[in-house]
Design a protein around this motif. Structure first.
Motif, PDB file in Angstrom:
ATOM      1  N   PHE A  35       0.816  -1.254  -0.067  1.00 37.29           N
ATOM      2  CA  PHE A  35      -0.202  -0.077   0.110  1.00 37.29           C
ATOM      3  C   PHE A  35       0.966   1.345  -0.018  1.00 37.29           C
ATOM      4  N   GLU A  36       0.470   2.317  -0.627  1.00 40.80           N
ATOM      5  CA  GLU A  36       1.192   3.689  -0.817  1.00 40.80           C
ATOM      6  C   GLU A  36       0.511   4.610   0.232  1.00 40.80           C
ATOM      7  N   TYR A  38      -3.324   5.604   2.766  1.00 39.55           N
ATOM      8  CA  TYR A  38      -4.802   5.243   3.203  1.00 39.55           C
ATOM      9  C   TYR A  38      -5.333   6.579   3.805  1.00 39.55           C
ATOM     10  N   SER A  39      -6.666   6.714   3.707  1.00 35.13           N
ATOM     11  CA  SER A  39      -7.395   7.848   4.022  1.00 35.13           C
ATOM     12  C   SER A  39      -8.453   7.447   5.218  1.00 35.13           C
ATOM     13  N   THR A  48     -10.274   4.201   3.232  1.00 32.87           N
ATOM     14  CA  THR A  48      -9.812   3.685   1.920  1.00 32.87           C
ATOM     15  C   THR A  48      -7.933   3.418   1.845  1.00 32.87           C
ATOM     16  N   TYR A  49      -8.084   2.360   1.398  1.00 32.67           N
ATOM     17  CA  TYR A  49      -6.478   1.981   1.166  1.00 32.67           C
ATOM     18  C   TYR A  49      -6.050   1.858  -0.351  1.00 32.67           C
ATOM     19  N   TYR A  50      -4.893   2.610  -0.551  1.00 32.31           N
ATOM     20  CA  TYR A  50      -4.547   2.760  -1.951  1.00 32.31           C
ATOM     21  C   TYR A  50      -3.442   2.176  -2.351  1.00 32.31           C
ATOM     22  N   GLY A  54      -3.359   2.106  -8.726  1.00 27.44           N
ATOM     23  CA  GLY A  54      -4.627   2.943  -8.646  1.00 27.44           C
ATOM     24  C   GLY A  54      -5.863   2.180  -8.245  1.00 27.44           C
ATOM     25  N   ASP A  55      -5.455   0.999  -7.889  1.00 29.92           N
ATOM     26  CA  ASP A  55      -6.798  -0.003  -6.833  1.00 29.92           C
ATOM     27  C   ASP A  55      -6.751   0.477  -5.597  1.00 29.92           C
ATOM     28  N   SER A  56      -8.060   0.416  -4.982  1.00 29.22           N
ATOM     29  CA  SER A  56      -8.163   0.881  -3.650  1.00 29.22           C
ATOM     30  C   SER A  56      -9.395   0.057  -3.176  1.00 29.22           C
ATOM     31  N   SER A 111       0.094   9.522   3.878  1.00 25.12           N
ATOM     32  CA  SER A 111       0.706   9.353   2.524  1.00 25.12           C
ATOM     33  C   SER A 111       2.281   8.606   3.124  1.00 25.12           C
TER      34      SER A 111
END
Length: 132
Positions: A35-36, A38-39, A48-50, A54-56, A111
């Motif tokens: 992962f890079e 999360y919000s 939300t995990y990114y 571009g997948d989340s 981030s």
């Protein structure tokens, strides 16, 4: 998103809310899983995990008391971050969520690439915290 990454994100979310793991431990596991960022969105009650491609993944968070105050108090948010970093016996992520919402925080973005957390108010005010 593959099942293993979904399980890791869920495990990290649950551990944060249960108080089982520290922020650095959770960040380390998420980074290791690729992962890079999360919000957290307190208004939607989601996290939300990114991934870099571009997948989340969006997961529902456990409910916490109170709503997001209309005024953003960056100083209070900063104080709450210091309280969380100290990880004293009176700290819990649940209490952090309740208190930071009362300070007007509508959510935040972590981030891993930028090594920072950006806390956001309802009118887009921000408070930035760097982490090692």
């Amino acid at each position: 998103m593959d099942a293993e990454r979904i399980a890791i994100a869920r495990r990290c979310l649950d551990a944060a809310h249960a108080g089982g793991r520290s922020f650095p431990e959770i960040v380390g596991e998420l980074i290791a899983a690729g992962f890079e960022a999360y919000s957290v969105d307190y208004r939607r009650n989601t996290q939300t995990y990114y991934l870099p491609d571009g997948d989340s993944l969006v997961l529902d968070m456990p409910q916490s008391a109170g709503g997001v105050a209309s005024a953003f108090d960056a100083s209070a948010v900063g104080s709450l971050v210091r309280w969380a970093q100290a990880n004293g016996p009176d700290y819990s992520y649940k209490a952090f969520c309740e208190r930071v919402k009362a300070a007007g925080c509508a959510g935040y973005v972590v981030s891993f690439l930028g090594r920072r957390v950006v806390y956001l108010g309802r009118t887009a005010e921000t408070h930035v915290e760097l982490f090692p």
